[in-house]
Write an enzyme that holds these catalytic residues in place. Structure first.
Site, PDB file in Angstrom:
ATOM      1  CE  LYS A  68      -2.944  -2.335   3.330  1.00 57.12           C
ATOM      2  NZ  LYS A  68      -3.305  -2.331   4.742  1.00 57.12           N
ATOM      3  N   GLY A  69       2.123   1.135   0.381  1.00 62.97           N
ATOM      4  CA  GLY A  69       2.961   2.310   0.648  1.00 62.97           C
ATOM      5  C   GLY A  69       3.109   3.273  -0.513  1.00 62.97           C
TER       6      GLY A  69
ATOM      7  CD  GLU B 169       8.299  -0.479  -3.109  1.00 65.12           C
ATOM      8  OE1 GLU B 169       7.391   0.264  -2.680  1.00 65.12           O
ATOM      9  OE2 GLU B 169       8.619  -1.508  -2.529  1.00 65.12           O
ATOM     10  CG  ASP B 170       6.803   2.731  -0.115  1.00 64.24           C
ATOM     11  OD1 ASP B 170       7.567   1.871  -0.593  1.00 64.24           O
ATOM     12  OD2 ASP B 170       6.064   2.502   0.856  1.00 64.24           O
TER      13      ASP B 170
ATOM     14  CG  ASP C 274      15.038  -0.840   4.302  1.00 69.65           C
ATOM     15  OD1 ASP C 274      15.496   0.186   4.799  1.00 69.65           O
ATOM     16  OD2 ASP C 274      14.986  -1.925   4.906  1.00 69.65           O
TER      17      ASP C 274
ATOM     18  CE  LYS D 244      14.948   3.116   5.079  1.00 64.31           C
ATOM     19  NZ  LYS D 244      14.325   3.029   6.436  1.00 64.31           N
TER      20      LYS D 244
ATOM     21  CG  ASP E   6       3.030   1.008   7.067  1.00 59.53           C
ATOM     22  OD1 ASP E   6       3.902   0.872   6.184  1.00 59.53           O
ATOM     23  OD2 ASP E   6       2.635   0.072   7.771  1.00 59.53           O
TER      24      ASP E   6
HETATM   25  P1  IMP Z   1      12.887  -3.814   1.023  1.00 59.52           P
HETATM   26  O1  IMP Z   1      12.348  -5.055   0.413  1.00 59.52           O
HETATM   27  O2  IMP Z   1      13.664  -4.104   2.281  1.00 59.52           O
HETATM   28  O3  IMP Z   1      13.657  -2.929   0.081  1.00 59.52           O
HETATM   29  O4  IMP Z   1      11.650  -3.041   1.600  1.00 59.52           O
HETATM   30  C1  IMP Z   1      10.889  -2.145   0.932  1.00 59.52           C
HETATM   31  C2  IMP Z   1       9.623  -1.899   1.703  1.00 59.52           C
HETATM   32  O5  IMP Z   1       9.882  -1.776   3.100  1.00 59.52           O
HETATM   33  C3  IMP Z   1       9.018  -0.574   1.323  1.00 59.52           C
HETATM   34  O6  IMP Z   1       8.131  -0.730   0.245  1.00 59.52           O
HETATM   35  C4  IMP Z   1       8.298  -0.162   2.583  1.00 59.52           C
HETATM   36  O7  IMP Z   1       7.019  -0.738   2.604  1.00 59.52           O
HETATM   37  C5  IMP Z   1       9.110  -0.761   3.693  1.00 59.52           C
HETATM   38  N1  IMP Z   1      10.026   0.226   4.311  1.00 59.52           N
HETATM   39  C6  IMP Z   1      11.356   0.282   4.234  1.00 59.52           C
HETATM   40  N2  IMP Z   1      11.863   1.320   4.906  1.00 59.52           N
HETATM   41  C7  IMP Z   1      10.794   1.985   5.416  1.00 59.52           C
HETATM   42  C8  IMP Z   1      10.665   3.185   6.202  1.00 59.52           C
HETATM   43  O8  IMP Z   1      11.618   3.887   6.573  1.00 59.52           O
HETATM   44  N3  IMP Z   1       9.392   3.539   6.519  1.00 59.52           N
HETATM   45  C9  IMP Z   1       8.293   2.811   6.137  1.00 59.52           C
HETATM   46  N4  IMP Z   1       8.381   1.703   5.393  1.00 59.52           N
HETATM   47  C10 IMP Z   1       9.619   1.289   5.043  1.00 59.52           C
HETATM   48 MG    MG Z   2       6.070  -0.817   0.512  1.00 59.69          MG
END
Ligand code: IMP
Ligand code: MG
Length: 187
Positions: free
Chosen positions: A47-48, A103-104, A107, A135, A163
């Site tokens: 949803k982000g 994507e929002d 990470d 990030k 969120d």
């Molecule tokens: P990844 O798979 O670890 O790259 O995660 C990506 C997802 O983690 C994003 O789409 C967000 O939903 C969530 N996420 C990562 N960092 C944050 C943050 O600082 N605040 C909120 N959601 C985050």
């Molecule tokens: Mg997300």
């Protein structure tokens, strides 16, 4: 009255700052897909990304289709590493379609690394990714988004769709969550 902003220790991006980042990403996409002759599909990851998607699609000058997928890799402030597809993309064919995953925030990179591979296997002509925030210091897999609004340090941020345990998505700007909010929940 308790307000969501009471749980923040700072503002990372104001509404105006976000708007100019979204404009920048939209103009890069318009430039890169100009004259492609293919369909462009903006694929919002629920949803982000829903707020970023809504703003980004309005800023594009070229036509684009939209669709949605829902995946889950997160619980609280930590990624679980494994990506589950909760809502899949149902299209009879992705032939002649360029996909941009919207994507929002990136990470660990697990979600997008997995999804780009998955959509290529499904037959998309090309798969790229546009993220509002990145990030890179938290990366666990080798993944670089094609379009990035802004690279940020390792803070847990909320608002503008992002969120913490389903809260704060409706803040119109992006704030840094007070660490005690999520540290308390872990104790
Ligand atoms: P990844 O798979 O670890 O790259 O995660 C990506 C997802 O983690 C994003 O789409 C967000 O939903 C969530 N996420 C990562 N960092 C944050 C943050 O600082 N605040 C909120 N959601 C985050
Ligand atoms: Mg997300």
């Amino acid at each position: 009255m308790y307000e969501m902003k009471d749980d923040l220790c700072g503002i990372l991006l104001t509404e105006d700052q976000i708007e100019s980042l979204v404009k920048k990403v939209a103009s890069e996409i318009d430039r890169d897909y100009d004259g492609s002759g293919r369909d462009l599909l903006l694929l919002c990851i629920l949803k982000g990304s829903v707020v970023f998607m809504g703003d980004l699609m309005k800023k594009l000058k070229r036509p684009a289709e939209i669709d949605f997928m829902k995946v889950s890799s997160y619980s609280g402030t930590e990624t679980r590493g494994k990506v589950d597809i909760i809502l899949d993309l149902h299209r009879s064919s992705l032939h002649n379609t360029d996909i941009i995953i919207v994507e929002d925030i990136v990470d660990s990179g697990n979600t997008l690394n997995y999804l780009t591979g998955y959509l290529r296997l499904k037959g998309a002509e090309s798969v790229r990714c546009a993220t509002l925030l990145d990030k890179p210091s938290r990366r666990k897999v080798n993944f670089t988004p094609d379009y990035t609004g802004m690279v940020i340090p390792d803070h847990f941020v909320v608002g503008y769709g992002l969120d913490y345990n389903e809260k704060y998505r409706n803040l119109p700007y992006i704030g840094i969550l007070k660490p005690e909010i999520y540290l308390e929940a872990h104790n």
